[in-house]
Design a protein around this motif. Structure first.
Motif, short mmCIF file in Angstrom:
data_model
loop_
_atom_site.label_atom_id
_atom_site.label_comp_id
_atom_site.label_asym_id
_atom_site.label_seq_id
_atom_site.Cartn_x
_atom_site.Cartn_y
_atom_site.Cartn_z
N HIS A 51 -22.83 13.64 26.79
CA HIS A 51 -24.12 13.25 28.74
C HIS A 51 -24.77 12.87 28.30
O HIS A 51 -25.72 12.12 28.71
N ALA A 53 -26.60 10.58 26.70
CA ALA A 53 -27.55 9.41 26.53
C ALA A 53 -27.33 8.51 28.28
O ALA A 53 -28.28 7.94 28.42
N ALA A 54 -25.80 9.36 28.62
CA ALA A 54 -26.47 9.24 30.60
C ALA A 54 -26.81 9.36 30.80
O ALA A 54 -28.36 9.06 31.95
N GLN A 57 -30.59 7.77 30.42
CA GLN A 57 -30.94 6.36 30.92
C GLN A 57 -31.38 6.73 32.36
O GLN A 57 -32.56 6.85 33.28
N ARG A 369 -24.29 4.76 37.14
CA ARG A 369 -24.28 4.55 36.14
C ARG A 369 -23.83 5.41 34.83
O ARG A 369 -23.85 5.66 33.76
N PHE A 370 -24.45 7.04 35.86
CA PHE A 370 -24.26 7.97 34.38
C PHE A 370 -22.51 7.70 34.34
O PHE A 370 -22.19 8.46 32.66
N LYS A 372 -20.32 5.67 34.14
CA LYS A 372 -19.93 4.95 33.27
C LYS A 372 -20.33 5.11 31.42
O LYS A 372 -19.77 4.86 30.57
N ASP A 373 -21.75 5.31 32.12
CA ASP A 373 -22.30 5.69 30.39
C ASP A 373 -22.03 6.78 29.92
O ASP A 373 -21.60 7.07 27.82
N ALA A 374 -21.28 7.75 30.31
CA ALA A 374 -21.27 9.51 30.18
C ALA A 374 -18.91 9.22 29.88
O ALA A 374 -18.81 9.94 29.08
#
Length: 458
Positions: A51, A53-54, A57, A369-370, A372-374
């Motif tokens: 989690h 990097a997300a 961001q 966005r979280f 998709k990133d996580a």
């Protein structure tokens, strides 16, 4: 790690640790001056490396909006996270925000006085899916549990809210290798249990060495609760499913219904990856990610772990454990629940900013966005086309969510005897599959003997 078993099996603090935490917080008092935050910068601790990097961001957009920075730190594994929280409480050096196991660590920390009660501050919960909108709140059930002798959540009060959801999910998700499906002539995810068994057979025929199904049977409840029970719910419906755990011989495991469920579950036995009975949950997932199996059963939370270990999400097909073709609930869905949540420290110097950070993460665009990133599922309602927003893999899992009588809810244990130990029951079930040491009648009798013993001791 991505271990998520039943909520009752989650790791909580030992009672001695709780007392230490409570004493430390009492000593420093609300708004104590030893925490690591400053007014214009917040600190956040998480036990989920996937989690970080997300969250970073999301912190960038939060700073642009509010001028407040958020520093995110991962402390892993879970035991190290708990130890760090204990030490920080004793030295009055707590962060502003925690990521916590929902209805677990949040209540333990909250009962010890470490967390703010968010009941009045969480004003944005209409953005969440209804099934998870109140997660992190002390309901009558959790309050009663806190009053039991030795309870690890002692000190919580009815209607307090110690977290808001960050990630949600459920068990009963099958992951399949898309390329191997295609090579075996399979072009779409199976819709029925019979189709699923047929697909298992087709892939294993094409790939005898690595075409099998893995699951972390070292935690025996995975086979029972993640694969067998959703299928049984779809086959029998709610009333028939709950009857399996009763003492009524016309309904329980020794009944025709019970034996039929076991016979249906036994159909997967030829397709287990060799040695799956010895695997941990992480080992089973790694077997799939590394190509040593072609299918793995897990939960929505499994995706991030697979990606971290080299599996390309574009090469994954996901689908919920399907109901049998003649089942009582042919359109079986899975009830989601909160996996992790966000809590605000009782010692933060900027409660308003910390609450704003929680609210920021609940905005649909930020939550998407979280996710998709996580590679994790957010609690926020993203509309009627989650696949269009998050992509086919996450979207398919969200589309499997449901509520009401047609949804299997792994968190509902009201039909089980009070002393029920799922691990003991599941270990007995393993004698049928994958171990092949018992036939269906013997397995049914063994399961029922254990369950009858729990009812007798209530």
């Amino acid at each position: 790690m991505n271990r998520y078993l039943r909520r009752s099996a989650r790791t909580h603090l030992a009672l001695a640790t709780i007392l230490a935490l409570a004493g430390a917080v009492t000593a420093c008092g609300p708004g104590g001056g030893g925490d690591s935050s400053s007014g214009d910068n917040l600190t956040m601790w998480t036990f989920k490396q996937s989690h970080v990097a997300a969250l970073q961001q999301a912190a960038e957009s939060f700073k642009q909006k509010t001028g407040i920075g958020v520093t995110v730190e991962a402390i892993t594994p879970d035991d190290a996270f708990i130890a760090r929280v204990q030490a920080a409480a004793q030295t009055r050096n707590l962060p502003d925000i925690f990521e916590v196991h929902t209805n677990g660590d949040d209540f333990t920390f909250g009962g010890a006085g470490l967390l703010e009660d968010l009941a009045d501050e969480a004003t944005w919960t209409d953005r969440y899916l209804p099934a998870v909108a109140v997660e992190g709140t002390v309901t009558e059930r959790y309050y009663r549990q806190s009053l039991e002798k030795g309870a690890k959540t002692a000190g919580i009060k009815l209607d307090q809210r110690f977290s808001v959801p960050l990630t949600i999910g459920t068990f009963g998700i099958v992951y399949a290798n898309k390329e191997r499906l295609a090579a075996a002539g399979v072009t779409e995810a199976p819709k029925t249990w019979e189709d699923f068994v047929g697909v298992l057979g087709a892939v294993q025929k094409a790939r005898p060495r690595d075409g099998g199904l893995s699951i972390g049977f070292q935690a025996p409840t995975t086979g029972m609760e993640w694969l067998m029970q959703p299928m049984a719910y779809g086959k029998l419906g709610r009333a028939g499913f709950t009857g399996l755990f009763s003492r009524d011989p016309a309904l329980n495991w020794t009944s025709p219904n019970g034996r039929a469920v076991l016979e249906t579950y036994h159909q997967v036995t030829p397709y287990w990856m060799p040695g799956t009975q010895t695997l941990t949950i992480d080992d089973a997932d790694l077997a799939f990610a590394q190509g040593r199996s072609s299918f793995v059963v897990g939960g929505t939370f499994t995706l991030a772990f697979l990606s971290q270990n080299g599996m390309d999400p574009a090469n994954i097909v996901t689908f919920p454990v399907p109901a049998p073709r003649d089942g009582a609930v042919p359109e079986l869905s899975l009830a989601p629940f909160a996996l992790t949540g966000l809590s605000v420290s009782a010692t933060t110097k900027n409660k308003e900013g910390a609450v704003s950070w929680l609210e920021h993460l609940a905005q649909p665009d930020v939550a998407a966005r979280f996710a998709k990133d996580a590679l994790d599922i957010p609690p926020v309602n993203l509309g009627d086309d989650p696949a269009g927003t998050l992509g086919p893999v996450l979207g398919a899992m969200i589309s499997s969510f449901g509520s009401g009588a047609d949804a299997y809810n792994p968190g509902d244990t009201t039909h089980q005897p009070p002393s029920y130990d799922a691990a003991v029951v599941a270990r007995s079930l393993m004698e049928l599959t994958p171990l092949r040491k018992a036939d269906v009648p013997t397995a049914a009798a063994g399961l029922q003997k254990i369950i009858d013993g729990y009812w007798a001791g209530r």
